[in-house]
Design a protein around this motif. Sequence first.
Motif, mmCIF file in Angstrom:
data_model
loop_
_atom_site.group_PDB
_atom_site.id
_atom_site.type_symbol
_atom_site.label_atom_id
_atom_site.label_comp_id
_atom_site.label_asym_id
_atom_site.label_seq_id
_atom_site.Cartn_x
_atom_site.Cartn_y
_atom_site.Cartn_z
ATOM 1 N N GLN A 177 0.812 -1.219 0.000
ATOM 2 C CA GLN A 177 0.000 0.000 0.000
ATOM 3 C C GLN A 177 0.846 1.270 0.000
ATOM 4 O O GLN A 177 0.560 2.205 -0.736
ATOM 5 N N ASP A 178 1.921 1.304 0.790
ATOM 6 C CA ASP A 178 2.698 2.534 0.955
ATOM 7 C C ASP A 178 4.082 2.503 0.316
ATOM 8 O O ASP A 178 4.758 3.518 0.292
ATOM 9 N N TYR A 179 4.525 1.358 -0.148
ATOM 10 C CA TYR A 179 5.873 1.262 -0.703
ATOM 11 C C TYR A 179 5.999 0.018 -1.580
ATOM 12 O O TYR A 179 5.121 -0.842 -1.585
ATOM 13 N N MET A 180 7.112 -0.045 -2.323
ATOM 14 C CA MET A 180 7.456 -1.212 -3.124
ATOM 15 C C MET A 180 8.658 -1.887 -2.475
ATOM 16 O O MET A 180 9.596 -1.209 -2.065
ATOM 17 N N LEU A 181 8.634 -3.196 -2.402
ATOM 18 C CA LEU A 181 9.733 -3.979 -1.854
ATOM 19 C C LEU A 181 10.442 -4.666 -3.014
ATOM 20 O O LEU A 181 9.819 -5.387 -3.795
ATOM 21 N N LEU A 182 11.739 -4.411 -3.142
ATOM 22 C CA LEU A 182 12.544 -5.021 -4.187
ATOM 23 C C LEU A 182 13.522 -5.983 -3.537
ATOM 24 O O LEU A 182 14.180 -5.642 -2.555
ATOM 25 N N THR A 183 13.619 -7.191 -4.058
ATOM 26 C CA THR A 183 14.601 -8.149 -3.564
ATOM 27 C C THR A 183 15.481 -8.560 -4.733
ATOM 28 O O THR A 183 14.993 -8.945 -5.794
ATOM 29 N N GLY A 184 16.781 -8.447 -4.517
ATOM 30 C CA GLY A 184 17.750 -8.658 -5.588
ATOM 31 C C GLY A 184 18.202 -10.089 -5.734
ATOM 32 O O GLY A 184 17.787 -10.982 -4.995
ATOM 33 N N ILE A 185 19.116 -10.267 -6.691
ATOM 34 C CA ILE A 185 19.617 -11.601 -6.977
ATOM 35 C C ILE A 185 21.000 -11.844 -6.387
ATOM 36 O O ILE A 185 21.509 -12.945 -6.439
ATOM 37 N N GLU B 106 15.637 -3.441 -1.290
ATOM 38 C CA GLU B 106 15.450 -2.004 -1.443
ATOM 39 C C GLU B 106 13.980 -1.684 -1.221
ATOM 40 O O GLU B 106 13.100 -2.444 -1.625
ATOM 41 N N ILE B 107 13.736 -0.566 -0.561
ATOM 42 C CA ILE B 107 12.386 -0.061 -0.342
ATOM 43 C C ILE B 107 12.261 1.217 -1.167
ATOM 44 O O ILE B 107 13.085 2.129 -1.032
#
Length: 92
Positions: free
Chosen positions: A49-57, A64-65
Amino acid sequence: SYYKGYLDYNEKAVVLIIDGYLNYINIEDGTKITEPILIGKDHYVTMFQDYMLLTGIDKKDFIEIVNYNGEIVKKMDLKSNLIDSVNVNIKT
């Protein structure tokens, strides 16, 4: 060569990560909501709802938020493969 793409979407927008950039696009008319954001190597994306969650390789910038204004709020590297959990506190 080929490109990997990762995406998530909601009723308003789609987030597409391709070639090291996060693209945040209006789902109704296809216009950019923000300019593309350089995030580095491939990342999976999950929209909340308030942010995007990025998970790397890989371990660098593994988590990263990103907020919906296109700003990277937080980056976390994994310096050890002995990590059991990650606690993410986001102030909105």
